[in-house]
Scaffold this motif. Structure first.
Motif, PDB file in Angstrom:
ATOM      1  N   SER A  97       0.822  -1.213   0.000  1.00 18.15           N
ATOM      2  CA  SER A  97       0.000   0.000   0.000  1.00 18.15           C
ATOM      3  C   SER A  97       0.855   1.261   0.000  1.00 18.15           C
ATOM      4  CB  SER A  97      -0.938   0.006   1.215  1.00 18.15           C
ATOM      5  OG  SER A  97      -0.232   0.263   2.419  1.00 18.15           O
ATOM      6  N   HIS A  98       2.132   1.119   0.379  1.00 20.78           N
ATOM      7  CA  HIS A  98       3.066   2.244   0.355  1.00 20.78           C
ATOM      8  C   HIS A  98       3.978   2.200  -0.885  1.00 20.78           C
ATOM      9  CE1 HIS A  98       2.092   3.920   4.283  1.00 20.78           C
ATOM     10  NE2 HIS A  98       2.090   2.696   4.772  1.00 20.78           N
ATOM     11  N   GLY A  99       3.636   1.360  -1.869  1.00 16.83           N
ATOM     12  CA  GLY A  99       4.376   1.331  -3.110  1.00 16.83           C
ATOM     13  C   GLY A  99       5.520   0.343  -3.165  1.00 16.83           C
ATOM     14  N   ILE A 100       5.683  -0.487  -2.141  1.00 19.39           N
ATOM     15  CA  ILE A 100       6.743  -1.498  -2.145  1.00 19.39           C
ATOM     16  C   ILE A 100       6.277  -2.691  -2.976  1.00 19.39           C
ATOM     17  CG2 ILE A 100       8.076  -3.054  -0.669  1.00 19.39           C
ATOM     18  CD1 ILE A 100       7.794  -0.972   1.572  1.00 19.39           C
ATOM     19  N   ILE A 125       3.679   3.979  10.581  1.00 23.13           N
ATOM     20  CA  ILE A 125       2.670   5.016  10.344  1.00 23.13           C
ATOM     21  C   ILE A 125       3.305   6.311   9.860  1.00 23.13           C
ATOM     22  CG2 ILE A 125       0.935   6.492  11.452  1.00 23.13           C
ATOM     23  CD1 ILE A 125       0.366   4.135  13.363  1.00 23.13           C
ATOM     24  N   THR A 126       4.394   6.718  10.491  1.00 24.23           N
ATOM     25  CA  THR A 126       4.952   8.055  10.248  1.00 24.23           C
ATOM     26  C   THR A 126       6.093   8.086   9.238  1.00 24.23           C
ATOM     27  OG1 THR A 126       6.474   7.819  12.132  1.00 24.23           O
ATOM     28  CG2 THR A 126       4.300   8.804  12.568  1.00 24.23           C
ATOM     29  N   ALA A 127       6.828   6.995   9.059  1.00 26.85           N
ATOM     30  CA  ALA A 127       7.983   6.995   8.159  1.00 26.85           C
ATOM     31  C   ALA A 127       8.080   5.671   7.410  1.00 26.85           C
ATOM     32  CB  ALA A 127       9.269   7.266   8.946  1.00 26.85           C
ATOM     33  N   MET A 162      10.891   1.171   6.033  1.00 28.95           N
ATOM     34  CA  MET A 162      10.227  -0.099   6.337  1.00 28.95           C
ATOM     35  C   MET A 162      11.176  -1.207   6.805  1.00 28.95           C
ATOM     36  SD  MET A 162       7.040  -0.963   6.515  1.00 28.95           S
ATOM     37  CE  MET A 162       6.127   0.049   5.353  1.00 28.95           C
ATOM     38  N   PRO A 163      12.373  -1.383   6.201  1.00 29.73           N
ATOM     39  CA  PRO A 163      13.262  -2.444   6.711  1.00 29.73           C
ATOM     40  C   PRO A 163      13.626  -2.264   8.191  1.00 29.73           C
ATOM     41  CG  PRO A 163      14.001  -1.704   4.561  1.00 29.73           C
ATOM     42  CD  PRO A 163      12.920  -0.753   4.988  1.00 29.73           C
ATOM     43  N   LEU A 164      13.803  -1.018   8.619  1.00 26.03           N
ATOM     44  CA  LEU A 164      14.113  -0.763  10.028  1.00 26.03           C
ATOM     45  C   LEU A 164      12.941  -1.147  10.918  1.00 26.03           C
ATOM     46  CD1 LEU A 164      15.889   0.388  12.276  1.00 26.03           C
ATOM     47  CD2 LEU A 164      14.982   2.669  11.722  1.00 26.03           C
ATOM     48  N   TRP A 165      11.735  -0.796  10.495  1.00 23.47           N
ATOM     49  CA  TRP A 165      10.559  -1.133  11.310  1.00 23.47           C
ATOM     50  C   TRP A 165      10.307  -2.638  11.295  1.00 23.47           C
ATOM     51  CZ3 TRP A 165      11.556   2.929  13.310  1.00 23.47           C
ATOM     52  CH2 TRP A 165      11.532   4.178  12.693  1.00 23.47           C
ATOM     53  N   ALA A 166      10.607  -3.296  10.181  1.00 23.09           N
ATOM     54  CA  ALA A 166      10.495  -4.759  10.135  1.00 23.09           C
ATOM     55  C   ALA A 166      11.450  -5.391  11.144  1.00 23.09           C
ATOM     56  CB  ALA A 166      10.782  -5.268   8.726  1.00 23.09           C
ATOM     57  N   LEU A 167      12.655  -4.837  11.234  1.00 29.41           N
ATOM     58  CA  LEU A 167      13.649  -5.339  12.177  1.00 29.41           C
ATOM     59  C   LEU A 167      13.181  -5.158  13.619  1.00 29.41           C
ATOM     60  CD1 LEU A 167      16.549  -6.532  12.183  1.00 29.41           C
ATOM     61  CD2 LEU A 167      17.386  -4.194  12.438  1.00 29.41           C
TER      62      LEU A 167
END
Length: 398
Positions: A245-248, A300-302, A306-311
């Motif tokens: 949904s964020h274009g990935i 939500i904010t950045a 995404m890889p950092l939030w996945a980690l």
């Protein structure tokens, strides 16, 4: 190498063989869920139900597993569960036809394989308590790492496998590993039971006999298990869709889902060693929840990070599972009590968690945005933190 050390390695290796099969058949679905919806015409709500089927099966099977284990023995019951897992995985991969719609084989096969996994979910902690009574946190960390690691491997490989074989055959691949695990497990010799040695105080409950269902600590462990499962399976089902949904692209989303799960491997090994020396787990629980809150807020904010939030999210869910399984083993005083508490925690906990993917799919379908879903996940994470503070105390059920 001494015969005792060799025997210990064999015991551990066979446990890891089983735990390596407790997630791949499920985690291969998430990266392909939008492709499944496109090919079958299933709506987001229906796909959410598909993601919830394993969790419901875990919950329905769990209360009866300790009875099966006591009647047939842990080794034989786990062997049967691996064969059921393989059979259900193969059924799920059968393409539909005019006589039998694909949705029927998809949902039925998923339910059967999940029932097989549900048996292993409950009995592996009891095997660890019996075979490694003095090293429960450490060994729980090792087998949790194996569980999370194979889950991550199959998440990352799902899209390439589907591109090469089609998603139906990609779904069948975990059956090969289940059959190999069954062959290895069938050669295992049951060890003599060791009396557990624990020093944690028991909770006082008066002079009357009590059951787990009447004890606050058992419910704290159960609800903690349920909430960490809710977060994990909701993200497992929908994290790739949140990313796209964020274009990935689909392949990258599958890789980040693999990273989400792989992060738990290292985290489980490190935290398992720390917990081996720490009878009170409240501080560890607080840190684990902080990682999840940061991850959800970051998505939500950045979303470009995404890889950092996945980690961060993967570190949290991996350690949360380790904590949940360790709570079951440490808060109970014997392998038999572990089986009962495991059945209660997983029976109620997984049924609670089953609402997560369905609710997330329904909410997204109604508002066409993942942001409200992520805010709801933050509320669940905060509640999990409260329960972790309660269940992490150095006490035991009666």
């Amino acid at each position: 190498m001494s015969s005792r050390a060799s025997s210990t390695l064999v015991l551990l290796a066979t446990v890891l063989l089983v735990t390596a099969n407790l997630r791949p058949a499920i985690t291969v679905v998430g990266p392909l869920i939008e492709r499944i919806g496109s090919d079958t015409g299933l709506s987001p709500l229906s796909l959410g139900v598909l993601g919830a089927v394993p969790i419901v099966a875990f919950g329905l099977v769990a209360p009866f597993v300790h009875v099966m284990g006591r009647r047939f023995g842990l080794e034989r019951t786990i062997l049967i569960s691996l064969l059921v897992l393989a059979g259900g995985t193969l059924l799920r991969s059968v393409p539909g036809g005019e006589a039998i719609p694909q949705a029927v084989t998809l949902y039925t096969g998923t339910a059967i394989l999940s029932a097989g996994i549900g048996v292993g979910n409950v009995l592996v902690p009891a095997v660890v308590k019996r075979d490694f009574p003095e090293q429960v946190p450490l060994m729980t960390g090792v087998y949790t790492a194996a569980l999370v690691g194979t889950a991550a491997l199959f998440s990352g490989a799902a899209v390439p496998l589907a591109d090469a074989l089609g998603w139906e055959l990609a779904f069948a691949v975990p059956a090969i590993f289940a059959l190999l695990a069954a062959a290895g497990w069938s050669l295992r010799k049951q060890p003599a039971s060791d009396a557990p040695k624990t020093s944690a105080p028991r909770l006082s409950g008066g002079g009357l006999p009590t059951t787990l269902w009447r004890q606050a600590l058992a419910w704290q462990v159960t609800l903690y298990f349920g909430l960490q499962s809710t977060l994990f399976y909701t993200l497992l089902t929908w994290f790739p869709a949140i990313q796209t949904s964020h274009g990935i692209n689909e392949a990258s989303a599958g890789l980040w889902l693999g990273l989400f799960q792989a992060a738990g491997v290292v985290a489980s090994l490190i935290v398992g060693q720390v917990m081996q020396r720490t009878p009170d787990q409240r501080g560890i629980s607080a840190v684990v929840i902080a990682f999840m809150l940061v991850a959800l807020l970051g998505i939500i904010t950045a979303p470009e990070l995404m890889p950092l939030w996945a980690l961060c999210a993967g570190t949290s869910t991996g350690c949360s599972l380790l904590l949940a399984l360790t709570f079951i083993s440490l808060r109970a005083g014997s392998p038999r009590q572990v089986g009962k508490l495991s059945g209660m925690a997983q029976g109620v906990g997984y049924l609670l968690a089953a609402a997560g993917p369905v609710f997330a799919g329904a909410l997204y379908q109604s508002v066409e945005s993942w942001t409200p879903v992520l805010w709801c996940a933050m509320v669940v994470a905060l509640a999990q933190g409260v329960l972790g503070h309660l269940a992490g105390r150095d006490v035991q059920v009666e």
